[in-house]
Motif scaffolding. Sequence first.
Motif, PDB file in Angstrom:
ATOM      1  N   ILE A 375       0.843  -1.192   0.000  1.00  0.00           N
ATOM      2  CA  ILE A 375       0.000   0.000   0.000  1.00  0.00           C
ATOM      3  C   ILE A 375       0.879   1.242   0.000  1.00  0.00           C
ATOM      4  N   ASN A 377       0.491   5.335   0.021  1.00  0.00           N
ATOM      5  CA  ASN A 377      -0.559   6.293   0.310  1.00  0.00           C
ATOM      6  C   ASN A 377      -0.012   7.712   0.415  1.00  0.00           C
ATOM      7  N   GLY A 418       0.277  -4.683 -11.799  1.00  0.00           N
ATOM      8  CA  GLY A 418      -1.060  -5.123 -11.414  1.00  0.00           C
ATOM      9  C   GLY A 418      -1.679  -4.263 -10.335  1.00  0.00           C
ATOM     10  N   THR A 420      -3.623  -0.843  -8.560  1.00  0.00           N
ATOM     11  CA  THR A 420      -4.782   0.012  -8.785  1.00  0.00           C
ATOM     12  C   THR A 420      -4.553   1.337  -8.072  1.00  0.00           C
ATOM     13  N   VAL A 421      -5.017   2.426  -8.693  1.00  0.00           N
ATOM     14  CA  VAL A 421      -4.842   3.748  -8.110  1.00  0.00           C
ATOM     15  C   VAL A 421      -6.205   4.305  -7.738  1.00  0.00           C
ATOM     16  N   ASN A 422      -6.306   4.883  -6.574  1.00  0.00           N
ATOM     17  CA  ASN A 422      -7.571   5.506  -6.177  1.00  0.00           C
ATOM     18  C   ASN A 422      -7.309   6.923  -5.673  1.00  0.00           C
ATOM     19  N   ASP A 424      -9.108  10.148  -3.671  1.00  0.00           N
ATOM     20  CA  ASP A 424     -10.223  10.421  -2.788  1.00  0.00           C
ATOM     21  C   ASP A 424     -10.049  11.793  -2.167  1.00  0.00           C
ATOM     22  N   SER A 433      -4.051   6.815  -3.346  1.00  0.00           N
ATOM     23  CA  SER A 433      -3.515   5.562  -2.832  1.00  0.00           C
ATOM     24  C   SER A 433      -3.337   4.544  -3.941  1.00  0.00           C
ATOM     25  N   ILE A 434      -2.311   3.743  -3.767  1.00  0.00           N
ATOM     26  CA  ILE A 434      -1.992   2.714  -4.751  1.00  0.00           C
ATOM     27  C   ILE A 434      -1.925   1.390  -4.001  1.00  0.00           C
ATOM     28  N   LEU A 435      -2.560   0.377  -4.583  1.00  0.00           N
ATOM     29  CA  LEU A 435      -2.507  -0.938  -3.979  1.00  0.00           C
ATOM     30  C   LEU A 435      -1.929  -1.916  -4.994  1.00  0.00           C
TER      31      LEU A 435
END
Lengths: 452, 237
Positions: A375, A377, A418, A420-422, A424, A433-435
């Motif tokens: 993670i 962030n 692989g 995902t970026v979010n 917020d 954040s990137i997971l």
Amino acid sequence: MNGEVIRHIPRFHTALAEWAACFILILFLKKRFKGWKFVLIVILSLIIQSLWQYTAGKLPLAYWIPGMMFAVFLMWAFIFVACDVTALSALYWCIHAFIIAEFAASFEWQITFYITSNLALKHLVQQLIEYALLFVIYSVVFVLNYFLESRYMKNKTILEIRVRDLATVFGIALSVFVISNLSFVTQHTPFSGRYAVEIFYIRTLVDLIGLVLSYSQREQKLWMHAKTEINALQNVLNRHYEQYRHSKETIELINRTYHDLKHQIAVIRAEKNPQKKAEYLDALESGIKYYEAQNKTGNAVLDVILTSKYMACIDNKIHFSCVVDGKLLDFMDVLDICSIFGNALENAIEGAKNIKDEERRLIKLAVYARNNLLIINFGNYYESKLKFENGHLITTKKDHTLHGYGIKSIKMAAAKYGGTVNIDTKDNWFNLSILIPLQNSNKNEVNKNEEV
Amino acid sequence: MRIKIAIVEDDKQSAKILASYINRYSKENNVEIDVMHYNDGGQIVYEYKPIYDIIFLDIEMRLLDGVTTAKHIRRLDKDVILIFITNMPQYALKGYEVGALNYLLKPITYFAFSQELKRAIEKVQSKENSYLIFSTKDEIIRLHISEIAFIESMKHKLIIHARQKQYVITGTMKEMENKLERFNFFRCNNCYLVNLARVTGVKDNLAIIDDYELLISRPRKKAFMEALTKFFGDMIL
């Protein structure tokens, strides 16, 4: 007309083609309404379009052009009401739909006329055949059209319509319309046909050319867009990589300075004049301030980026808190680390540095793992208004050549692993954040569940 | 509910400021807060009881430093929120080892402090009221959300997979989904409703929770990853 009677395209066929062409384009655009409201608009539009074409058919020939223009206006209104687009974009799509509709109607009627005019049929049978042909031909034409459209519409960014695009498509539509309908107005030009079949054929051909031109214009736009995007991303990446190399040199310089400190301290000790002593100390203090910025996270590349951004934070009086397990990033390419951390921290600094109250200039970074999930962030306090377009955040940066490519570049780098970026926003905090799922799990997990 | 906070700080001046900030926050936001003060890490670690919601820990303490103290506390208390306070940011860099993903730099400003405290209190409060109540054949069960790994649907029955055991109840997935809407659960395919907080890994199309590997259906993969990313993003925000 050499004794042959030209039957014009029945008004309902035209209305249906116009409506269907709009409908296909609307499917790809962002709708204004959902559910029954949308269905209602679609149905109403077909009724209005048909009613208008029916009425226009009764008007004297002099009203043909105004009638046509009003039909186009109705198409525009259909798109504008159904979709969340600007009036200008709606006009572009409406003209495009008009070109499609012209071709579809002309093609369908040419075939129908060819088949039915050679048969002596009762009125009712003729009608039935005509409707059957209408159904079959329109289905084929519009389904094909749907797939063609999906190729262009997949790329959402292309939906940005400029005046130049509008002018091009308008020019195409106008010339196609004039040339294809010339034969119906007069046969006494070098471009007119003299027999019904011939006239229909000319019209279909010219309409087809219009369609091809209109698509090739979009193909060009797609290509141009892809090219500028690649260039821009490359620029962003190069810039961060350049910064990284530059920072590396600076940090080495700081390290050398640090080793000189001992000698400087000796000098200060020897100084007798208290005022001079204080001056030396001040100078020394400001010199070592940046040394605090040094980060040892366990990842050498990240250390350099963090240190250089930390310096920028000190300069801008931003409080930067970071908790980072750098070893987790070892599997990542240098360029991707540059891209993710360079861009995200640059955005965060940009967002924080203009806040009036220095106490509120806060940035946070956390890089940690929860079992097999990495993670990353980034958070920053912000007070400026964020702008969203089509649900996507758009940059508040002044430099528009880098318009939005920072986040795009982060997304691309994350996607490589692989991830995902979010993004917020909550209580004035902007959070990216990137997971990334880590694959190096050595546990022997038992699969307790049958797949259902 | 009253929030229980411990301050572990050997510098009297700094401890005083923290206490005054907490007091101010409590008044401004109408939150009842109990504050305990320790002069050194050793004091709180000695006979530690997990009664605190939040602990502010100075890193540079003479006897037992903050990081070592935090490690001791973590061994005994998995839930307490730890927030480091430091003069030297380098020392807090490794906060991830004890789940302290943020720290406060001295001199602490009220704004930064209140932001941190607000987030911590929100976390504590959201944990407080997170229960799922349901009835099995013979009893009514009240289960803390964090106990639930996932819920499986099987022929008109729902199986609640908790830490210790599994409960079988009647009901539909839709009902359960509505019930758990605000607790960050996600339908990763038709049969599984997953507690995002319990996901420990993702491998290809499998969500991993402890020893379970749950299939994520292809059309839901993207939305699942987005929900998971958002969930973890909220954790430090």
